[in-house]
Design a protein around this motif. Structure first.
Motif, short mmCIF file in Angstrom:
data_model
loop_
_atom_site.label_atom_id
_atom_site.label_comp_id
_atom_site.label_asym_id
_atom_site.label_seq_id
_atom_site.Cartn_x
_atom_site.Cartn_y
_atom_site.Cartn_z
N THR A 177 36.20 7.38 15.92
CA THR A 177 35.79 6.09 16.47
C THR A 177 35.25 5.20 15.36
OG1 THR A 177 33.54 6.87 16.92
CG2 THR A 177 35.20 7.22 18.65
N ARG A 178 34.96 3.95 15.70
CA ARG A 178 34.39 3.05 14.69
C ARG A 178 33.04 3.56 14.20
NH1 ARG A 178 34.53 -3.14 16.58
NH2 ARG A 178 33.44 -2.22 18.36
N PHE A 179 32.23 4.09 15.10
CA PHE A 179 30.93 4.60 14.72
C PHE A 179 31.06 5.78 13.78
CE2 PHE A 179 27.36 7.55 15.55
CZ PHE A 179 26.32 6.74 15.09
N GLU A 180 31.99 6.69 14.07
CA GLU A 180 32.19 7.84 13.19
C GLU A 180 32.73 7.42 11.83
OE1 GLU A 180 33.23 11.21 16.60
OE2 GLU A 180 34.80 9.92 15.80
N THR A 181 33.59 6.41 11.83
CA THR A 181 34.12 5.89 10.57
C THR A 181 33.02 5.26 9.73
OG1 THR A 181 36.28 5.49 11.60
CG2 THR A 181 35.81 4.33 9.54
N VAL A 182 32.12 4.54 10.40
CA VAL A 182 31.00 3.92 9.70
C VAL A 182 30.10 4.98 9.09
CG1 VAL A 182 28.84 2.68 10.08
CG2 VAL A 182 30.97 1.74 10.93
N ARG A 183 29.88 6.07 9.78
CA ARG A 183 29.06 7.16 9.22
C ARG A 183 29.68 7.71 7.95
NH1 ARG A 183 27.68 11.56 13.66
NH2 ARG A 183 26.76 12.47 11.78
N VAL A 184 31.01 7.87 7.95
CA VAL A 184 31.70 8.35 6.75
C VAL A 184 31.58 7.33 5.63
CG1 VAL A 184 33.94 9.00 5.78
CG2 VAL A 184 33.30 9.77 8.07
N ALA A 185 31.72 6.04 5.98
CA ALA A 185 31.64 4.98 4.97
C ALA A 185 30.23 4.91 4.37
CB ALA A 185 32.02 3.65 5.59
N ILE A 186 29.21 5.05 5.20
CA ILE A 186 27.84 5.01 4.69
C ILE A 186 27.58 6.19 3.76
CG2 ILE A 186 25.43 5.28 5.36
CD1 ILE A 186 25.97 3.61 7.79
N ARG A 187 28.12 7.34 4.10
CA ARG A 187 27.96 8.50 3.22
C ARG A 187 28.61 8.24 1.86
NH1 ARG A 187 26.78 13.92 3.47
NH2 ARG A 187 27.92 15.27 2.04
N ALA A 188 29.80 7.63 1.88
CA ALA A 188 30.48 7.32 0.63
C ALA A 188 29.75 6.24 -0.16
CB ALA A 188 31.92 6.88 0.92
N ALA A 189 29.10 5.31 0.56
CA ALA A 189 28.42 4.19 -0.10
C ALA A 189 26.94 4.49 -0.34
CB ALA A 189 28.55 2.95 0.78
N PHE A 190 26.52 5.72 -0.11
CA PHE A 190 25.10 6.05 -0.18
C PHE A 190 24.44 5.69 -1.51
CE2 PHE A 190 21.49 8.99 -0.63
CZ PHE A 190 20.80 8.69 0.53
N PRO A 191 25.07 5.94 -2.65
CA PRO A 191 24.40 5.55 -3.92
C PRO A 191 24.06 4.07 -3.96
CG PRO A 191 26.24 7.02 -4.36
CD PRO A 191 26.32 6.68 -2.91
N GLY A 192 24.97 3.20 -3.49
CA GLY A 192 24.69 1.77 -3.47
C GLY A 192 23.59 1.41 -2.50
N VAL A 193 23.56 2.10 -1.35
CA VAL A 193 22.51 1.85 -0.36
C VAL A 193 21.15 2.24 -0.92
CG1 VAL A 193 21.66 2.43 1.94
CG2 VAL A 193 24.12 2.17 1.56
N VAL A 194 21.09 3.39 -1.59
CA VAL A 194 19.84 3.85 -2.21
C VAL A 194 19.39 2.84 -3.25
CG1 VAL A 194 18.82 5.61 -3.70
CG2 VAL A 194 20.21 6.29 -1.76
N ALA A 195 20.31 2.34 -4.05
CA ALA A 195 19.97 1.35 -5.07
C ALA A 195 19.37 0.10 -4.43
CB ALA A 195 21.20 0.99 -5.89
#
Length: 286
Positions: A177-195
């Motif tokens: 689903t879109r929500f599950e896809t977003v979770r995967v995307a956030i995991r991949a983008a985690f270094p940028g989010v932490v920054a």
């Protein structure tokens, strides 16, 4: 002048400008660390000691109240702004909103990012006057939350946009689903989010103008959400303008604590981002 000479001249100017900037930065940090470190070595207890009744006059006591005030204001503000920023950044992705809307929203966020911090303080002060409330810890949290929001949002949005389209298409192809896809995307983008979160926290803990009118400049320990509080930047400003040499030395000590804290946070963010990047697409595996 031929183009090769022009290139050498431009390269020289760029290197000279970089050297000047780094030299000034090293001088500022070096002087603060040396003088602040000396003040702390002479009286290390000021970091964990509450201020005395005449602290701003003769330096009796320490600045534990400012350290706690900074943590109690910037900590909750960072949590709130991070939740709001991640939610906004997710909505600005193509899965949820149109490209035109995202473009206008990012323009608005860039304007907010470039807005002088004191404007946020005046804005919250206007709300406080309308509500008939005084400077307080809660008002400081509100002003820092608004200040950090565009910073963390832009970092998170850019991090999510850097996630490969193939990864999203693969998750959709697997029936996610879109929500599950977003979770995967956030995991991949985690270094940028932490920054982004670390940058927002560092900007918040180092800012004085935003909380100058909202949190107050109390010289006592934080007493509650509706009581005035102070932060390290405000205290440093007050101490640096004192006529008493002992109080001014405390300003260097407080600056030392502030700089070391910010540098430690940046180092921690690099470490966490690097470790987590091993488990993201394109990262190294153990």
């Amino acid at each position: 002048m031929d183009r090769y000479t022009e290139q050498r001249v431009v390269d020289g100017l760029v290197r000279a400008a970089t050297a000047i900037v780094l030299a000034v930065l090293a001088l500022v940090v070096g002087v603060t660390l040396v003088r602040g470190g000396s003040a702390l070595l002479a009286n290390p207890g000021i970091v964990v000691t509450p201020p005395g009744s005449t602290y701003m006059l003769d330096g009796t006591g320490g600045f534990l109240h400012a350290i706690l005030g900074s943590v109690l204001i910037v900590g909750p503000a960072t949590v709130i702004s991070t939740v709001l920023a991640i939610s906004t950044a997710i909505y600005l992705q193509s899965d949820y909103s149109s490209e035109r809307f995202a473009e206008y929203a990012n323009l608005f966020l860039n304007v907010l990012w470039g807005t002088p911090p004191i404007v946020y303080g005046v804005f919250v002060l206007t709300i406080m006057i309308a509500a008939g409330t005084r400077a307080s810890l809660l008002a400081g949290i509100l002003s820092i939350t608004i200040f950090q929001y565009p910073i963390i949002t832009r970092y998170t949005d850019e991090a999510l946009r850097s996630v490969s389209t193939e990864l999203k298409e693969t998750t959709y192809g697997l029936g996610a689903t879109r929500f599950e896809t977003v979770r995967v995307a956030i995991r991949a983008a985690f270094p940028g989010v932490v920054a982004g979160v670390i940058m927002g926290f560092a900007r918040g803990i180092g800012d004085a103008a935003t909380v100058l009118f909202t949190a107050g400049g109390s010289t006592s320990m934080p007493g509650g959400l509706l009581e005035p509080a102070t932060t390290l930047p405000i205290l440093i400003f007050q101490q640096a303008t004192s006529f008493n040499a002992e109080v001014r030395s405390h300003a260097y000590a407080a600056s030392f604590v502030l700089i070391v804290t910010v540098l430690a946070l940046i180092g921690m963010s690099k470490l966490l981002a690097g470790r987590f990047a091993r488990y993201t697409p394109g990262g190294q595996s153990e």
